[in-house]
Design an enzyme around this catalytic site. Structure first.
Site, PDB file in Angstrom:
ATOM      1  N   SER A   1      -0.777  -1.344   7.657  1.00 45.07           N
ATOM      2  CA  SER A   1      -1.689  -0.654   8.569  1.00 45.07           C
ATOM      3  C   SER A   1      -2.337  -1.645   9.547  1.00 45.07           C
ATOM      4  O   SER A   1      -1.639  -2.385  10.219  1.00 45.07           O
ATOM      5  CB  SER A   1      -2.727   0.128   7.750  1.00 45.07           C
ATOM      6  OG  SER A   1      -3.366   1.100   8.546  1.00 45.07           O
TER       7      SER A   1
ATOM      8  N   ASP B   1       1.515   5.593   7.600  1.00 47.26           N
ATOM      9  CA  ASP B   1       0.755   4.397   7.242  1.00 47.26           C
ATOM     10  C   ASP B   1       1.252   3.730   5.953  1.00 47.26           C
ATOM     11  O   ASP B   1       1.400   4.371   4.912  1.00 47.26           O
ATOM     12  CB  ASP B   1      -0.710   4.807   7.066  1.00 47.26           C
ATOM     13  CG  ASP B   1      -1.658   3.643   7.169  1.00 47.26           C
ATOM     14  OD1 ASP B   1      -1.496   2.678   6.418  1.00 47.26           O
ATOM     15  OD2 ASP B   1      -2.589   3.708   8.003  1.00 47.26           O
TER      16      ASP B   1
END
Length: 264
Positions: A42, A154
């Site tokens: 991320s 993510d």
């Protein structure tokens, strides 16, 4: 230290809290701590990519402190996500000089999740900006990234701090940076908009992960970013300072581990 000993830096997820990674990097660079490869999940993939591309950390700090949300967010009529993600991908492409993984000064490994197959994927080829865009695709917030025939969200969904990936890629020493607050000391936070709802929900779900990230690292740096909201990109200066503070505290342990490997 023997040249054969590789040091890996695993940068964790945390949305706006991830700006603390810049503070950590400032200290590691100042102290000449060797970093031979970087893994990121991320926001950790984004900061890791900029570092691996050779971007100046002080310049990145200035940019972070001057960016406004409208420069990063391109809201769309929601179907798969609230934010299209083109703006941030363009910014990453600019800051990394449109590099591919092969162009980077330091090897980089970006983790993302193939949401259709339900599996973690390590991205290490092709466009760095596209890989980062895949890794930061928080479900419900960013539209998933379609890349190489797959649909990515993510990386933190399955791996918050990719220390295990650093090991798999050859690091004998792994320094991790975890931005997750201890759930035992978590304080109530106001939920003011849909972004807060989605981000906080994902954060809470991830709290139940059974992975012991600390055990996977030789040294874990944990910036005290409890008071930084997941969407508080306007608190960049404070966040970076907290990263520096945490790295300073971890320095004795980092140097001890490096010394042990030097004489082992």
């Amino acid at each position: 230290m023997s040249k054969k000993v590789k040091v890996g830096l695993a940068l964790g997820s945390g949305a706006a809290k991830g700006l603390a990674h810049l503070g950590v990097l400032k200290v590691l660079l100042r102290e000449n701590i060797p970093i031979h490869l970087v893994t990121g999940s991320s926001i950790g993939s984004l900061i890791g990519a900029l570092f691996a591309a050779g971007a100046d950390i002080n310049m990145l700090e200035k940019i972070s402190c001057s960016l406004h949300q409208k420069q990063l967010v391109d809201v769309v009529v929601p179907r798969l996500g609230l934010i299209k993600g083109d703006k941030i991908e363009t910014l990453v492409r600019l800051l990394t000089k449109n590099m591919t993984f092969q162009d980077l000064a330091i090897p980089l490994y970006v983790v993302a999740v193939d949401i259709e197959r339900g599996e973690l994927v390590v991205l290490e080829e092709g466009s760095v900006a596209e890989a980062v865009r895949a890794s930061i695709s928080m479900p419900g917030v960013f539209q998933p990234k379609r890349l190489n025939g797959r649909v990515f969200v993510d990386g933190a969904v399955l791996n918050r701090v990719p220390a295990d990936v650093a090991r798999q890629k050859g690091a004998q020493i792994v320094i991790g940076v975890d931005l997750k607050e201890d759930p035992r000391t978590r304080k109530p936070k106001p939920v003011e908009n849909i972004f807060d709802v989605i981000l906080t929900s994902i954060d809470l779900l991830e709290s139940n992960s059974s992975i012991n990230y600390r055990a996977l690292c030789d040294v874990m740096i944990t910036p005290k970013v409890e008071n930084i909201g997941l969407a508080d990109f306007n608190k960049a200066e404070e966040c970076i300072a907290l990263g520096e503070e945490a790295a300073e505290l971890a320095l004795p342990e980092i140097k001890r581990v490096l010394e042990l490997h030097q004489y082992s």
